[in-house]
Design a protein around this motif. Structure first.
Motif, PDB file in Angstrom:
ATOM      1  N   GLY A  40      -0.242 -11.557 -50.468  1.00 56.85           N
ATOM      2  CA  GLY A  40      -1.384 -10.682 -50.691  1.00 56.85           C
ATOM      3  C   GLY A  40      -1.958 -10.793 -52.085  1.00 56.85           C
ATOM      4  N   THR A  41      -3.244 -10.527 -52.171  1.00 55.40           N
ATOM      5  CA  THR A  41      -3.969 -10.559 -53.434  1.00 55.40           C
ATOM      6  C   THR A  41      -4.595  -9.192 -53.672  1.00 55.40           C
ATOM      7  OG1 THR A  41      -6.024 -11.237 -52.366  1.00 55.40           O
ATOM      8  CG2 THR A  41      -4.508 -12.994 -53.003  1.00 55.40           C
ATOM      9  N   SER A  45     -10.310  -9.983 -53.344  1.00 53.24           N
ATOM     10  CA  SER A  45      -9.976 -11.383 -53.069  1.00 53.24           C
ATOM     11  C   SER A  45      -9.429 -11.551 -51.657  1.00 53.24           C
ATOM     12  CB  SER A  45      -8.953 -11.898 -54.089  1.00 53.24           C
ATOM     13  OG  SER A  45      -9.485 -11.872 -55.393  1.00 53.24           O
ATOM     14  N   PHE A  46      -8.627 -10.566 -51.204  1.00 52.11           N
ATOM     15  CA  PHE A  46      -8.099 -10.617 -49.836  1.00 52.11           C
ATOM     16  C   PHE A  46      -9.248 -10.670 -48.835  1.00 52.11           C
ATOM     17  CE2 PHE A  46      -6.757  -8.413 -45.932  1.00 52.11           C
ATOM     18  CZ  PHE A  46      -5.636  -9.161 -45.580  1.00 52.11           C
ATOM     19  N   ASN A  50     -10.291 -14.252 -46.684  1.00 49.29           N
ATOM     20  CA  ASN A  50     -10.324 -14.270 -45.225  1.00 49.29           C
ATOM     21  C   ASN A  50     -11.720 -14.540 -44.675  1.00 49.29           C
ATOM     22  OD1 ASN A  50      -7.614 -13.599 -43.818  1.00 49.29           O
ATOM     23  ND2 ASN A  50      -7.622 -12.282 -45.621  1.00 49.29           N
ATOM     24  N   ILE A 178      -9.824  -4.262 -47.682  1.00 50.58           N
ATOM     25  CA  ILE A 178      -8.673  -4.817 -46.959  1.00 50.58           C
ATOM     26  C   ILE A 178      -8.950  -4.833 -45.461  1.00 50.58           C
ATOM     27  CG2 ILE A 178      -6.245  -4.462 -46.368  1.00 50.58           C
ATOM     28  CD1 ILE A 178      -5.833  -3.288 -49.156  1.00 50.58           C
ATOM     29  N   GLY A 181     -11.227  -7.605 -44.648  1.00 57.55           N
ATOM     30  CA  GLY A 181     -10.491  -8.855 -44.706  1.00 57.55           C
ATOM     31  C   GLY A 181      -9.638  -9.078 -43.471  1.00 57.55           C
ATOM     32  N   GLY A 194      -2.720 -14.588 -46.109  1.00 56.39           N
ATOM     33  CA  GLY A 194      -2.057 -13.666 -47.022  1.00 56.39           C
ATOM     34  C   GLY A 194      -1.518 -12.451 -46.290  1.00 56.39           C
ATOM     35  N   SER A 195      -0.951 -11.555 -47.053  1.00 61.04           N
ATOM     36  CA  SER A 195      -0.329 -10.361 -46.491  1.00 61.04           C
ATOM     37  C   SER A 195      -0.997  -9.115 -47.058  1.00 61.04           C
ATOM     38  CB  SER A 195       1.171 -10.360 -46.843  1.00 61.04           C
ATOM     39  OG  SER A 195       1.727  -9.086 -46.663  1.00 61.04           O
ATOM     40  N   MET A 196      -0.846  -8.020 -46.332  1.00 62.76           N
ATOM     41  CA  MET A 196      -1.372  -6.749 -46.829  1.00 62.76           C
ATOM     42  C   MET A 196      -0.509  -6.166 -47.936  1.00 62.76           C
ATOM     43  SD  MET A 196      -2.698  -4.707 -43.448  1.00 62.76           S
ATOM     44  CE  MET A 196      -2.977  -3.259 -44.479  1.00 62.76           C
ATOM     45  N   SER A 199      -2.114  -6.684 -51.418  1.00 58.10           N
ATOM     46  CA  SER A 199      -3.420  -6.025 -51.412  1.00 58.10           C
ATOM     47  C   SER A 199      -3.293  -4.509 -51.425  1.00 58.10           C
ATOM     48  CB  SER A 199      -4.214  -6.476 -50.181  1.00 58.10           C
ATOM     49  OG  SER A 199      -4.363  -7.873 -50.168  1.00 58.10           O
TER      50      SER A 199
END
Length: 227
Positions: A40-41, A45-46, A50, A178, A181, A194-196, A199
Motif C-alpha cells: 500500500g501507498t 497514489s493508491f 490503480n 482509497i 482506487g 498494492g494493499s489497503m 493506504s
C-alpha cells in the motif's frame, strides 16, 4: 480571487524552494519503495496507481493528467493555493516514482524485496518508507509554496466546513480516494495493485502529521516562523 504571478515569489523563496523541492522528491523516492513492498501507498497514489493500471498509462502520465484537471477546480475556487510547489508536485512525484521503480527492477532490488526469504527486508522497507513519506508530505504541505491540486481541493473543502477539524476531513477525503482506487483495481484485468494496509495507515496518519509538522516548522525553523 484571481491567479497572481506574484504569489509564486514568496519571502525566502530560494530557501523554501530547496525545502519543498527536496520534500517532493523524497515523496516520489519513498513512494517507489512502497510500490516495491506492495503493501500500500498513500491514498492519492493508491488511487492513481490503480487507475493508471486500469487504463494502461504510467503513474506519472496519469497523475500529471489528473492534476491538470483538478487544477481547474483550484483556480476556480482558491487560486492562492497555487505556487511553485504545485507545479513541482504535479510533475515530480509520479515521474520520480516511475523512474526509481524502473531502476529497482533493473538492479535487482525488486527481486530481493519480493523474495519470501528476505521478508524482513520487505518489512523494513515498508515501515521506513511510510515514515519518510508522511514526514516529507507534511513538510511539503507546510512549506507555503503552493499545494498540489489534490491537496488544494481538501483545503478548499475544509475552509467551507469550519466546525470539523481539518485532519478529520482529510481522513474522510483520503478514505474516499482509497475506495476509488479499489473500484478501479477491481475493474482492471490484473486486479488491485498494492494493499489497503499502507493506504489506510496513511489515511489516518497524514492529517495529524501535517498539523504536527506544521507547528514544529513554524516554531523552530526561522524561514517558516510566523511573523
Amino acid at each position: 480571487m484571481k491567479l497572481n504571478l506574484q504569489q509564486f515569489i514568496v519571502k525566502n523563496f530560494w530557501k523554501k524552494f530547496i525545502v519543498v523541492a527536496s520534500a517532493i522528491f523524497f515523496m516520489g523516492f519513498t513512494l517507489s519503495f512502497l510500490i516495491e513492498a506492495a503493501w500500500g501507498t498513500d491514498p492519492c497514489s493508491f488511487m492513481n496507481i490503480n487507475i493508471s493500471n486500469k487504463i494502461g498509462w504510467t503513474l506519472g502520465n496519469w497523475q500529471f493528467t489528473l492534476n491538470l484537471i483538478m487544477l481547474i477546480f483550484t483556480i476556480a475556487f482558491n487560486p492562492r493555493l497555487i505556487g511553485v510547489g504545485t507545479i513541482l508536485n504535479m510533475v515530480l512525484i509520479g515521474y520520480t516514482a516511475d523512474f526509481f521503480t524502473w531502476l529497482w527492477k533493473n538492479i535487482g532490488f525488486h527481486a530481493i524485496v519480493t523474495n519470501p526469504d528476505f521478508f524482513y527486508i520487505r518489512v523494513i522497507v515498508f515501515i521506513a518508507a511510510i515514515i519518510f513519506f508522511v514526514i516529507s508530505a507534511a513538510v511539503y504541505m507546510n512549506s507555503e509554496m503552493g499545494l498540489s491540486p489534490y491537496d488544494a481541493a481538501i483545503k478548499i473543502i475544509s475552509s467551507k466546513i469550519n466546525k470539523i477539524p481539518y485532519f478529520i476531513i482529510r481522513i474522510i477525503y483520503d478514505l474516499l480516494a482509497i475506495v476509488i482506487g479499489l473500484i478501479a483495481g477491481k475493474l482492471a484485468v490484473n486486479g488491485v495493485q498494492g494493499s489497503m494496509l499502507g493506504s489506510t495507515i496513511m489515511a489516518f496518519a497524514i492529517g495529524p502529521a501535517i498539523t504536527a509538522v506544521g507547528k514544529f516548522m513554524k516554531k523552530h525553523i526561522s524561514i517558516f516562523k510566523e511573523s
